[in-house]
Design a protein around this motif. Structure first.
Motif, PDB file in Angstrom:
ATOM      1  N   TRP A  48      -5.523  -1.195   0.967  1.00 47.45           N
ATOM      2  CA  TRP A  48      -4.526  -0.440   1.710  1.00 47.45           C
ATOM      3  C   TRP A  48      -4.917  -0.321   3.175  1.00 47.45           C
ATOM      4  CZ3 TRP A  48      -0.606   0.632  -1.593  1.00 47.45           C
ATOM      5  CH2 TRP A  48      -0.905   0.777  -2.955  1.00 47.45           C
ATOM      6  N   CYS A  67      -3.596   2.146   6.361  1.00 47.65           N
ATOM      7  CA  CYS A  67      -2.779   3.324   6.634  1.00 47.65           C
ATOM      8  C   CYS A  67      -2.878   3.686   8.111  1.00 47.65           C
ATOM      9  CB  CYS A  67      -3.240   4.518   5.803  1.00 47.65           C
ATOM     10  SG  CYS A  67      -3.285   4.207   4.029  1.00 47.65           S
ATOM     11  N   ILE A  90       1.976   3.141   5.285  1.00 45.80           N
ATOM     12  CA  ILE A  90       1.025   2.480   4.383  1.00 45.80           C
ATOM     13  C   ILE A  90       1.485   1.062   4.116  1.00 45.80           C
ATOM     14  CG2 ILE A  90      -0.029   2.555   2.087  1.00 45.80           C
ATOM     15  CD1 ILE A  90       0.638   5.571   2.073  1.00 45.80           C
TER      16      ILE A  90
END
Length: 343
Positions: free
Chosen positions: A190, A192, A202
């Protein structure tokens, strides 16, 4: 700099006062670095608070980062950056005139600094290895991925990923807005960004799918993943929100809420997988949390609160049992806390 007597009741190991207002902390191995707003960065022994070195950066400091082996320190500021070498205490200053807000080490031998609209990658001797092409606006944050083989760079409109020695991005994650903070999960699953428009955006790195968490009352300027990469803490409100990234991620879920401060000014996960988080506030309090307890939408209570006399400006863990805190009035303290499984 003066050192006060430790306060045994609060587990204070050392307590000192800088002549400069601290804005950032960095820890590595046996050292702590304290960056001051006017450009002085002090390097201290983590165990005792004793002075090891000083770095002066004309024009002020915004950020500082020790190398993983604690042999070097890089500091950034409005006019450029500086590199300190522990072996002989020498400092090399580069006054580029470009806004340098962030610095991150890829490993013990390479680090990256933001420099206006570009990001520079340098070796531990200060020699430039390569640079990214200019972004659309000033670069605000960066992060290393894939064990230091890929660099993520945040600027208005997108997060761009660069491979080593490639000025042009190899992957672009677009979002129309101003990114204030960047966090990449330790698993690299991920990316972010905390944003000026009071949101968290995200991206799943595997396929580029994206999600926006909006509705924060304030801009989101602090983000941090824990060591497991399963939990993301963010400011943007009186509550610190903690999002669950296990499984398929936070889509369709609610965060845990941690309320102790009217204004959140710092946050730092304790090393390890136990979900312990430290947060600091403008009121001078530091709260310690079991931040992953309960269920989604749970509002948690602090496990412990430490009181200070001025606004907290930065927090950093020097190992699992030593929490270093910096305050606007120049105070810097190290608290010894219980074992990693307790608070």
């Amino acid at each position: 700099m003066s050192i006060a007597a430790p306060d045994a009741d609060l587990g204070v190991v050392w307590d000192l006062t800088f002549d400069d207002a601290p804005v950032a902390l960095s820890t590595a191995h046996d050292l702590v670095a304290v960056a001051g707003a006017e450009g002085t960065t002090g390097v201290l022994e983590a165990a005792t608070g004793a002075a090891v070195g000083t770095v002066e950066l004309p024009g002020g400091a915004l950020h500082a980062a020790l190398s993983p082996d604690a042999r070097h320190l890089a500091a950034t500021g409005p006019t450029g950056y500086a590199l300190w070498r522990r072996e002989d205490g020498t400092t090399t200053v580069r006054e580029s005139g470009a806004w340098s807000s962030a610095v991150r080490w890829a490993d013990a031998e390479r680090f990256a600094v933001t420099s206006g609209r570009r990001t520079l990658v340098l070796d531990s001797g200060g020699q430039e290895l390569w640079a990214t092409e200019p972004a659309a606006s000033t670069v605000t944050d960066l992060a290393w991925m894939r064990g230091g083989r890929r660099l993520a760079v945040a600027a208005y409109g997108a997060v761009r990923c660069h491979e080593r020695h490639q000025a042009a991005p190899v992957r672009t994650y677009p979002y129309i807005g101003s990114h204030l903070a960047l966090a990449v999960a330790p698993t690299d699953r991920w990316i972010c960004s905390g944003n000026q428009d009071a949101s968290i955006h995200i991206w799943r790195t595997r396929d580029g799918s994206e999600l926006t968490m909006s509705g924060y009352p304030e801009k989101v300027s602090r983000l941090a993943f824990d060591d497991s990469g399963c939990w993301l803490a963010a400011d943007g409100a009186p509550d610190v929100t903690v999002w669950d990234f296990r499984g398929k991620g936070p889509a369709g879920t609610a965060p845990r809420s941690l309320r102790c401060h009217e204004t959140v000014t710092a946050l730092a996960w304790r090393p390890g997988p136990d979900g312990h988080l430290a947060t600091g506030g403008h009121d001078g309090t530091i709260a310690l949390w079991r931040a992953t307890a309960g269920r989604p939408e749970t509002r948690l209570r602090p496990a412990r609160i430490l009181d200070g006399d001025a606004a907290v400006t930065a927090l950093a863990w020097a190992g699992p049992q030593l929490l270093v805190s910096a305050y606007r009035d120049g105070r810097v303290r190290a608290h010894h806390l219980p074992s990693r499984t307790a608070l």
